[in-house]
Design a protein around this motif. Sequence first.
Motif, PDB file in Angstrom:
ATOM      1  N   THR A  39     -52.321-103.050  60.600  1.00  0.00           N
ATOM      2  CA  THR A  39     -51.396-102.676  59.971  1.00  0.00           C
ATOM      3  C   THR A  39     -50.339-103.761  60.139  1.00  0.00           C
ATOM      4  OG1 THR A  39     -48.811-101.945  59.820  1.00  0.00           O
ATOM      5  CG2 THR A  39     -50.321-102.839  62.048  1.00  0.00           C
ATOM      6  N   SER A  40     -49.698-103.775  58.329  1.00  0.00           N
ATOM      7  CA  SER A  40     -49.064-104.917  58.112  1.00  0.00           C
ATOM      8  C   SER A  40     -47.925-105.315  59.053  1.00  0.00           C
ATOM      9  CB  SER A  40     -49.098-105.082  56.489  1.00  0.00           C
ATOM     10  OG  SER A  40     -48.763-106.023  55.678  1.00  0.00           O
ATOM     11  N   LEU A  41     -47.006-105.840  59.635  1.00  0.00           N
ATOM     12  CA  LEU A  41     -45.745-106.550  59.506  1.00  0.00           C
ATOM     13  C   LEU A  41     -45.436-107.683  58.910  1.00  0.00           C
ATOM     14  CD1 LEU A  41     -46.017-106.952  63.590  1.00  0.00           C
ATOM     15  CD2 LEU A  41     -46.144-104.794  62.351  1.00  0.00           C
ATOM     16  N   SER A  42     -43.835-107.136  59.557  1.00  0.00           N
ATOM     17  CA  SER A  42     -43.013-108.386  57.920  1.00  0.00           C
ATOM     18  C   SER A  42     -42.920-109.782  58.257  1.00  0.00           C
ATOM     19  CB  SER A  42     -42.088-107.960  57.452  1.00  0.00           C
ATOM     20  OG  SER A  42     -41.374-107.977  59.143  1.00  0.00           O
ATOM     21  N   ALA A  43     -43.134-110.324  58.809  1.00  0.00           N
ATOM     22  CA  ALA A  43     -43.670-111.638  59.123  1.00  0.00           C
ATOM     23  C   ALA A  43     -44.893-111.820  60.407  1.00  0.00           C
ATOM     24  CB  ALA A  43     -42.404-112.340  59.776  1.00  0.00           C
ATOM     25  N   GLY A  44     -45.314-113.588  60.266  1.00  0.00           N
ATOM     26  CA  GLY A  44     -46.600-114.044  61.270  1.00  0.00           C
ATOM     27  C   GLY A  44     -46.635-113.137  62.484  1.00  0.00           C
ATOM     28  N   VAL A  45     -48.024-113.188  63.052  1.00  0.00           N
ATOM     29  CA  VAL A  45     -48.081-112.600  64.573  1.00  0.00           C
ATOM     30  C   VAL A  45     -48.167-113.410  64.617  1.00  0.00           C
ATOM     31  CG1 VAL A  45     -48.860-110.927  66.174  1.00  0.00           C
ATOM     32  CG2 VAL A  45     -48.216-110.076  63.550  1.00  0.00           C
ATOM     33  N   ASN A  46     -47.059-113.976  65.215  1.00  0.00           N
ATOM     34  CA  ASN A  46     -47.905-115.548  66.199  1.00  0.00           C
ATOM     35  C   ASN A  46     -47.594-115.267  67.703  1.00  0.00           C
ATOM     36  OD1 ASN A  46     -46.860-116.611  63.281  1.00  0.00           O
ATOM     37  ND2 ASN A  46     -48.944-117.106  63.606  1.00  0.00           N
ATOM     38  N   ALA A  47     -47.602-114.806  67.772  1.00  0.00           N
ATOM     39  CA  ALA A  47     -46.994-114.922  69.495  1.00  0.00           C
ATOM     40  C   ALA A  47     -48.422-113.557  69.706  1.00  0.00           C
ATOM     41  CB  ALA A  47     -46.052-114.113  70.199  1.00  0.00           C
ATOM     42  N   PRO A  48     -48.848-113.682  71.284  1.00  0.00           N
ATOM     43  CA  PRO A  48     -49.313-112.390  71.803  1.00  0.00           C
ATOM     44  C   PRO A  48     -49.686-111.374  72.547  1.00  0.00           C
ATOM     45  CG  PRO A  48     -49.328-114.000  73.458  1.00  0.00           C
ATOM     46  CD  PRO A  48     -48.412-114.582  72.527  1.00  0.00           C
ATOM     47  N   PRO A  49     -49.662-110.455  71.746  1.00  0.00           N
ATOM     48  CA  PRO A  49     -49.599-108.920  71.832  1.00  0.00           C
ATOM     49  C   PRO A  49     -49.272-108.659  73.768  1.00  0.00           C
ATOM     50  CG  PRO A  49     -51.767-109.085  70.836  1.00  0.00           C
ATOM     51  CD  PRO A  49     -51.376-110.454  71.244  1.00  0.00           C
ATOM     52  N   ILE A  50     -48.387-107.483  73.816  1.00  0.00           N
ATOM     53  CA  ILE A  50     -48.484-107.489  75.708  1.00  0.00           C
ATOM     54  C   ILE A  50     -48.817-106.335  75.941  1.00  0.00           C
ATOM     55  CG2 ILE A  50     -47.187-109.527  76.177  1.00  0.00           C
ATOM     56  CD1 ILE A  50     -44.495-107.297  75.962  1.00  0.00           C
ATOM     57  N   THR A  51     -49.047-105.351  76.558  1.00  0.00           N
ATOM     58  CA  THR A  51     -49.455-104.132  77.077  1.00  0.00           C
ATOM     59  C   THR A  51     -48.322-103.221  77.881  1.00  0.00           C
ATOM     60  OG1 THR A  51     -50.771-102.438  77.491  1.00  0.00           O
ATOM     61  CG2 THR A  51     -51.512-104.384  78.282  1.00  0.00           C
ATOM     62  N   TYR A  52     -48.108-102.787  78.028  1.00  0.00           N
ATOM     63  CA  TYR A  52     -47.590-101.594  79.892  1.00  0.00           C
ATOM     64  C   TYR A  52     -47.218-100.373  79.718  1.00  0.00           C
ATOM     65  CZ  TYR A  52     -43.482-101.559  76.647  1.00  0.00           C
ATOM     66  OH  TYR A  52     -42.564-100.675  75.292  1.00  0.00           O
ATOM     67  N   GLN A  58     -49.684 -95.712  77.866  1.00  0.00           N
ATOM     68  CA  GLN A  58     -49.409 -97.354  77.938  1.00  0.00           C
ATOM     69  C   GLN A  58     -49.417 -97.405  76.755  1.00  0.00           C
ATOM     70  OE1 GLN A  58     -53.985 -98.372  77.746  1.00  0.00           O
ATOM     71  NE2 GLN A  58     -52.559-100.640  78.067  1.00  0.00           N
ATOM     72  N   TYR A  59     -48.787 -98.803  75.744  1.00  0.00           N
ATOM     73  CA  TYR A  59     -48.047 -99.427  74.970  1.00  0.00           C
ATOM     74  C   TYR A  59     -48.031-100.520  74.988  1.00  0.00           C
ATOM     75  CZ  TYR A  59     -44.581 -95.616  75.674  1.00  0.00           C
ATOM     76  OH  TYR A  59     -44.086 -94.089  75.580  1.00  0.00           O
ATOM     77  N   ILE A  60     -48.290-100.691  73.678  1.00  0.00           N
ATOM     78  CA  ILE A  60     -48.754-102.552  72.824  1.00  0.00           C
ATOM     79  C   ILE A  60     -47.504-102.683  72.112  1.00  0.00           C
ATOM     80  CG2 ILE A  60     -50.457-103.470  71.789  1.00  0.00           C
ATOM     81  CD1 ILE A  60     -51.587-102.361  73.934  1.00  0.00           C
ATOM     82  N   ALA A  61     -47.030-103.910  72.384  1.00  0.00           N
ATOM     83  CA  ALA A  61     -45.770-104.258  71.927  1.00  0.00           C
ATOM     84  C   ALA A  61     -46.218-105.989  71.142  1.00  0.00           C
ATOM     85  CB  ALA A  61     -44.975-104.913  72.610  1.00  0.00           C
ATOM     86  N   VAL A  62     -45.647-106.003  69.824  1.00  0.00           N
ATOM     87  CA  VAL A  62     -46.240-107.287  70.142  1.00  0.00           C
ATOM     88  C   VAL A  62     -44.468-107.828  68.899  1.00  0.00           C
ATOM     89  CG1 VAL A  62     -46.962-107.052  67.617  1.00  0.00           C
ATOM     90  CG2 VAL A  62     -47.520-108.923  68.767  1.00  0.00           C
TER      91      VAL A  62
END
Length: 86
Positions: A39-52, A58-62
Motif C-alpha cells: 500500500t502507499s502511504l502519504s509520507a515515508g515509512v521510516n519507523a519499524p512496524p509493530i504488532t499487537y 492481530q494488528y500491524i501498525a506503522v
Amino acid sequence: FPVTIGGLLSTASDLIFMGEGNGSLNAFDARNGDRLWTTSLSAGVNAPPITYQIDGIQYIAVVAGGNQLFGFKQGDEIHVYSLPKK
C-alpha cells in the motif's frame, strides 16, 4: 531499489512487513520472499512496524512520518491494519 531505514517486522505466521522512504508499506512471504501486499502511504515509512493483539485479532501498525534529512515526504499519521484470523 527500496530505501529502508526503519527496520522489519516478522510474524509467527511467516509474514515480513517493511516500509520504504517513498511511503510504500509491503508484506512479504518469509518463506520465499514473494511480495504479498503493498500500500502507499502519504509520507515515508521510516519507523519499524509493530504488532499487537486484541481479542484474538492481530494488528500491524506503522508510523508514516518521513525524514527531512533523507528528503522523504513528511507526515504525521499512524496506520493500523488487521490480519485475518486463522
